[in-house]
Design an enzyme around this catalytic site. Structure first.
Site, PDB file in Angstrom:
ATOM      1  N   SER A 192       0.827  -1.210   0.000  1.00 40.33           N
ATOM      2  CA  SER A 192       0.000   0.000   0.000  1.00 40.33           C
ATOM      3  C   SER A 192       0.860   1.258   0.000  1.00 40.33           C
ATOM      4  O   SER A 192       2.003   1.256   0.469  1.00 40.33           O
ATOM      5  CB  SER A 192      -0.916   0.020   1.228  1.00 40.33           C
ATOM      6  OG  SER A 192      -1.777  -1.086   1.243  1.00 40.33           O
TER       7      SER A 192
HETATM    8  N1  SAH Z   1      -1.254  -4.856   4.032  1.00 37.75           N
HETATM    9  C1  SAH Z   1      -0.535  -5.111   2.809  1.00 37.75           C
HETATM   10  C2  SAH Z   1      -1.337  -4.641   1.592  1.00 37.75           C
HETATM   11  C3  SAH Z   1      -1.376  -5.679   0.553  1.00 37.75           C
HETATM   12  S1  SAH Z   1      -2.564  -5.493  -0.722  1.00 37.75           S
HETATM   13  C4  SAH Z   1       0.856  -4.509   2.822  1.00 37.75           C
HETATM   14  O1  SAH Z   1       1.182  -3.754   3.743  1.00 37.75           O
HETATM   15  O2  SAH Z   1       1.646  -4.803   1.928  1.00 37.75           O
HETATM   16  C5  SAH Z   1      -3.935  -6.445  -0.097  1.00 37.75           C
HETATM   17  C6  SAH Z   1      -3.680  -7.895   0.261  1.00 37.75           C
HETATM   18  O3  SAH Z   1      -4.928  -8.459   0.659  1.00 37.75           O
HETATM   19  C7  SAH Z   1      -3.181  -8.776  -0.890  1.00 37.75           C
HETATM   20  O4  SAH Z   1      -2.011  -9.439  -0.477  1.00 37.75           O
HETATM   21  C8  SAH Z   1      -4.323  -9.770  -1.111  1.00 37.75           C
HETATM   22  O5  SAH Z   1      -3.899 -11.052  -1.531  1.00 37.75           O
HETATM   23  C9  SAH Z   1      -4.963  -9.813   0.255  1.00 37.75           C
HETATM   24  N2  SAH Z   1      -6.359 -10.255   0.280  1.00 37.75           N
HETATM   25  C10 SAH Z   1      -7.362  -9.985  -0.608  1.00 37.75           C
HETATM   26  N3  SAH Z   1      -8.506 -10.585  -0.228  1.00 37.75           N
HETATM   27  C11 SAH Z   1      -8.222 -11.256   0.938  1.00 37.75           C
HETATM   28  C12 SAH Z   1      -8.990 -12.097   1.809  1.00 37.75           C
HETATM   29  N4  SAH Z   1     -10.277 -12.394   1.578  1.00 37.75           N
HETATM   30  N5  SAH Z   1      -8.373 -12.603   2.896  1.00 37.75           N
HETATM   31  C13 SAH Z   1      -7.061 -12.338   3.149  1.00 37.75           C
HETATM   32  N6  SAH Z   1      -6.291 -11.573   2.358  1.00 37.75           N
HETATM   33  C14 SAH Z   1      -6.853 -11.042   1.263  1.00 37.75           C
END
Ligand code: SAH
Length: 217
Positions: A67
């Site tokens: 993010s």
């Molecule tokens: N918090 C992360 C942001 C990653 S982007 C960081 O600091 O890098 C969002 C993430 O949510 C992705 O890795 C995606 O695979 C995950 N995601 C999407 N839907 C999800 C779900 N239902 N359960 C768990 N993770 C999920």
């Protein structure tokens, strides 16, 4: 440059990023300190490390992103963390947000639906010295009931609706922060008033990768 090497150059860029976040309205001291401390370039491949302190989201593989720093700071600030707050993060991704939460004093539980990412990020988080962060592979729509209830829940993917299971896993008085809506998302903070009553506050608009149903092997 070795992957895990901090330098005056990177520290300077990090300081500039913190100043930029202050200018954009981030005031929470512990959030700013966490961002000043955690080397975001460790989360990037060596090729792209020079972009690590741009205020931008960045691809981390598996079609996912780390993010934008402002988004991480904004969501974390809305959590109003207290020391030892038990926090559930949905969407571990790179692990950056989880580590920022830990640096703000939270006890962190984080869940990722993509097995490949989970397999990379879990040991990576431990290697950086954050063994206390508990990583899980599973569907964030279901939360992690075995460790519930949580003081705070943070969803880091765009949710089409607020999952009932997560509302149930929140303590009374607790906050759930969620970017709601699929194209552009409105940042929402839910406060759990009683077992069935919630207060909803609406904040700025953001863009996130989608929160998807189920897990991916
Ligand atoms: N918090 C992360 C942001 C990653 S982007 C960081 O600091 O890098 C969002 C993430 O949510 C992705 O890795 C995606 O695979 C995950 N995601 C999407 N839907 C999800 C779900 N239902 N359960 C768990 N993770 C999920």
């Amino acid at each position: 440059m070795p992957k895990f090497e901090d330098s005056f150059l990177m520290q300077g860029k990090r300081k500039a990023l913190v100043d930029l976040l202050k200018g954009k309205g981030i005031t929470d001291k512990s959030v700013l300190e966490a961002i000043a401390k955690v080397p975001r370039h460790y989360f990037f491949s060596t090729t792209f490390q020079s972009h690590a302190y741009d205020d931008k989201a960045f691809p981390i593989g598996e079609g996912q992103t780390i993010s934008q720093p402002f988004t991480v700071a904004y969501q974390t600030q809305l959590l109003e963390l207290k020391r030892m707050d038990k926090v559930l993060e949905i969407g571990t991704g790179s692990g950056y947000q989880a580590i920022i939460l830990a640096e703000c004093g939270a006890r962190v539980f984080t869940i990722e639906r993509q097995k490949n990412l989970y397999d990379i990020t879990k040991p990576f988080i431990a290697d950086l010295g954050y063994e206390k962060i508990k990583c899980f592979y599973g569907d964030g729509y279901k939360g992690i009931p075995s460790y519930a209830p949580y003081d705070k829940i943070i969803i880091t993917a765009a949710a089409p609706f607020i999952p009932e299971d997560l509302k149930a896993q929140l303590k009374i008085g607790g906050y759930l922060i969620v970017p709601l809506g699929e194209e552009t998302s409105t940042m929402i903070r839910l406060t759990k008033l009683t077992e069935h009553d919630f207060k909803e506050e609406r904040f700025a608009e953001f863009r996130f990768v989608p929160m998807l149903e189920g897990t991916k092997k």
